[in-house]
Write an enzyme that holds these catalytic residues in place. Structure first.
Site, PDB file in Angstrom:
ATOM      1  N   LEU A  68     -29.365   4.009 -42.801  1.00 28.95           N
ATOM      2  CA  LEU A  68     -30.482   4.150 -41.859  1.00 28.95           C
ATOM      3  C   LEU A  68     -30.296   3.241 -40.647  1.00 28.95           C
ATOM      4  CD1 LEU A  68     -33.220   4.333 -44.602  1.00 28.95           C
ATOM      5  CD2 LEU A  68     -32.648   6.169 -42.994  1.00 28.95           C
TER       6      LEU A  68
ATOM      7  N   GLY B   8     -33.434  12.407 -58.574  1.00 34.69           N
ATOM      8  CA  GLY B   8     -34.840  11.990 -58.577  1.00 34.69           C
ATOM      9  C   GLY B   8     -35.374  11.453 -59.890  1.00 34.69           C
TER      10      GLY B   8
ATOM     11  N   HIS C  63     -30.451  -0.112 -56.694  1.00 34.51           N
ATOM     12  CA  HIS C  63     -28.995   0.040 -56.614  1.00 34.51           C
ATOM     13  C   HIS C  63     -28.394  -0.225 -57.992  1.00 34.51           C
ATOM     14  CE1 HIS C  63     -25.045   0.038 -54.787  1.00 34.51           C
ATOM     15  NE2 HIS C  63     -24.769  -1.041 -55.506  1.00 34.51           N
TER      16      HIS C  63
ATOM     17  N   GLU D 279     -28.407  -4.317 -43.573  1.00 28.65           N
ATOM     18  CA  GLU D 279     -27.133  -4.400 -44.290  1.00 28.65           C
ATOM     19  C   GLU D 279     -27.181  -3.536 -45.544  1.00 28.65           C
ATOM     20  OE1 GLU D 279     -24.441  -7.729 -46.596  1.00 28.65           O
ATOM     21  OE2 GLU D 279     -26.223  -8.365 -45.501  1.00 28.65           O
TER      22      GLU D 279
ATOM     23  N   MET E 206     -29.169   8.741 -49.882  1.00 20.94           N
ATOM     24  CA  MET E 206     -27.730   8.560 -49.663  1.00 20.94           C
ATOM     25  C   MET E 206     -27.340   8.530 -48.191  1.00 20.94           C
ATOM     26  SD  MET E 206     -26.864   8.104 -52.696  1.00 20.94           S
ATOM     27  CE  MET E 206     -25.067   8.147 -52.696  1.00 20.94           C
ATOM     28  N   ARG E 207     -28.221   8.032 -47.357  1.00 23.84           N
ATOM     29  CA  ARG E 207     -27.871   7.903 -45.938  1.00 23.84           C
ATOM     30  C   ARG E 207     -28.058   6.462 -45.495  1.00 23.84           C
ATOM     31  NH1 ARG E 207     -27.667  12.119 -42.426  1.00 23.84           N
ATOM     32  NH2 ARG E 207     -28.517  10.908 -40.713  1.00 23.84           N
TER      33      ARG E 207
ATOM     34  N   ASN F 216     -35.094  -0.863 -52.238  1.00 23.91           N
ATOM     35  CA  ASN F 216     -34.046   0.060 -52.673  1.00 23.91           C
ATOM     36  C   ASN F 216     -33.674  -0.298 -54.099  1.00 23.91           C
ATOM     37  OD1 ASN F 216     -31.871   2.002 -52.388  1.00 23.91           O
ATOM     38  ND2 ASN F 216     -30.473   0.265 -52.200  1.00 23.91           N
TER      39      ASN F 216
HETATM   40  C1  GRF Z   1     -29.595   5.561 -59.033  1.00 22.55           C
HETATM   41  O1  GRF Z   1     -28.527   5.125 -59.816  1.00 22.55           O
HETATM   42  C2  GRF Z   1     -29.955   4.536 -57.987  1.00 22.55           C
HETATM   43  O2  GRF Z   1     -29.773   3.229 -58.423  1.00 22.55           O
HETATM   44  C3  GRF Z   1     -28.982   4.864 -56.886  1.00 22.55           C
HETATM   45  O3  GRF Z   1     -28.899   6.256 -56.889  1.00 22.55           O
HETATM   46  C4  GRF Z   1     -29.203   6.752 -58.182  1.00 22.55           C
HETATM   47  C5  GRF Z   1     -30.343   7.701 -58.016  1.00 22.55           C
HETATM   48  O4  GRF Z   1     -30.647   8.359 -59.225  1.00 22.55           O
HETATM   49  N1  GRF Z   1     -29.403   4.291 -55.633  1.00 22.55           N
HETATM   50  P1  GRF Z   1     -31.936   9.280 -59.294  1.00 22.55           P
HETATM   51  O5  GRF Z   1     -31.819  10.265 -58.126  1.00 22.55           O
HETATM   52  O6  GRF Z   1     -33.139   8.403 -59.174  1.00 22.55           O
HETATM   53  O7  GRF Z   1     -31.859   9.992 -60.615  1.00 22.55           O
END
Ligand code: GRF
Length: 220
Positions: free
Chosen positions: A95, A14, A111, A145, A92-93, A109
Site C-alpha cells: 500500500l 479469508g 503475518h 515498511e 496481498m498488495r 496486519n
Molecule cells: C495468513 O497466513 C496471514 O497471516 C497472511 O495471509 C494469510 C491469509 O489467510 N497475511 P486467510 O486469507 O485469512 O485464510
C-alpha cells in the site's frame, strides 16, 4: 458505548476474517465488521463476508491508471465506512505510504512468522529451511515498511521434525485465528494502543510483543 467498528482488507481465502466473524457471532468479540474490501472479485473472503451480511467492495487494480489511484479509491471507501480499526488479513498488495499515513495506530496486519524473522512470502518454507525449532505468527501495527510495523502480539509453535511447509502452515493458521481475535479484542477495549511509535499495553510501553498462551489469552 458504540460498537467498535472494523474494516477488513483481504485478497484470498479469508479464514482470518472468518475467525473474526465467528468470534463476534459467538459473543466473544464486541465488534461490528462494517466493510470487507478486496482486490480480487472472486476471493473467498468476499463470499464469506456476503454470507455474513457484511458490505463488500472489490476493486480491480487493472482498472486504475496507477497504483496510487487504486489506493486512493480504496482508502476513500474505507474512510467512508468510518472504521475504528482497519485489519489487513491476507491482503496481498503493498500500500501507498501516503494512503496509509492517516491510519497509523488504527491499522493492523497479521503475518505468518515471528517477525522480524521472514517478512514477505513463503515464511513456513523459510523457517523450515533455516532449521528453526520455533515458528509462529505476528499481529503488528501497519507502517509503510512491509511487515515491519511495531509488534503487538505473537503466537509460537514448535516445528516438528520433518514437517512440510504445508503442514506447518496449517498449524500456524489455527493459532493465527486465535491470535487475531485476541489482539482485536485488546485493541477494541482500548488496552492496546500505539503512541509515539510504540505499542502500549494498559498504558505502559511494551518491550516485546504479547504472547498468546495455551488458554488463547495474551500476556506480557
Ligand atoms: C495468513 O497466513 C496471514 O497471516 C497472511 O495471509 C494469510 C491469509 O489467510 N497475511 P486467510 O486469507 O485469512 O485464510
Amino acid at each position: 458505548m458504540p460498537t467498535f467498528r472494523i474494516a477488513v482488507l483481504a485478497s484470498g481465502r479469508g479464514s482470518n476474517l472468518q475467525a473474526l466473524i465467528d468470534a463476534q457471532r459467538a459473543g466473544a468479540l464486541p465488534i461490528e465488521i462494517v466493510l470487507v474490501a478486496g482486490d480480487k472479485a472472486g476471493a473467498r473472503a468476499l463470499r464469506r463476508a456476503e454470507d455474513a451480511g457484511i458490505p463488500t467492495v472489490a476493486l480491480d487494480p487493472k482498472s486504475y491508471p496507477t497504483r496510487v489511484a487504486f489506493d486512493v479509491d480504496l482508502f476513500g471507501r474505507i474512510a467512508a465506512s468510518a472504521p475504528d480499526l482497519l485489519v489487513l488479513a491476507g491482503f496481498m498488495r503493498i500500500l501507498d505510504p501516503a494512503a496509509l499515513a492517516p491510519w497509523q495506530g488504527r491499522a493492523i496486519n497479521i503475518h505468518p512468522s515471528l517477525l522480524p524473522k521472514y517478512p514477505g512470502l513463503h515464511t513456513h518454507r523459510r523457517a523450515i529451511e533455516a532449521g528453526d525449532a520455533v515458528h509462529g505468527a505476528t499481529v503488528h501495527f501497519v507502517t509503510a515498511e512491509l511487515d515491519g510495523g511495531p509488534g503487538i502480539a505473537q503466537a509460537s509453535i514448535d516445528v516438528r521434525h520433518g514437517e512440510t511447509p504445508e503442514a506447518l502452515a496449517k498449524r500456524v493458521l489455527e493459532r493465527e485465528h486465535r491470535l487475531l481475535v485476541a489482539s482485536v479484542s485488546l485493541i477494541a477495549s482500548g488496552r492496546i494502543t500505539l503512541r509515539d511509535g510504540a505499542v502500549h499495553f494498559d498504558d505502559a510501553p511494551l518491550a516485546s510483543p504479547l504472547r498468546l498462551g495455551r488458554d488463547d489469552r495474551l500476556a506480557g
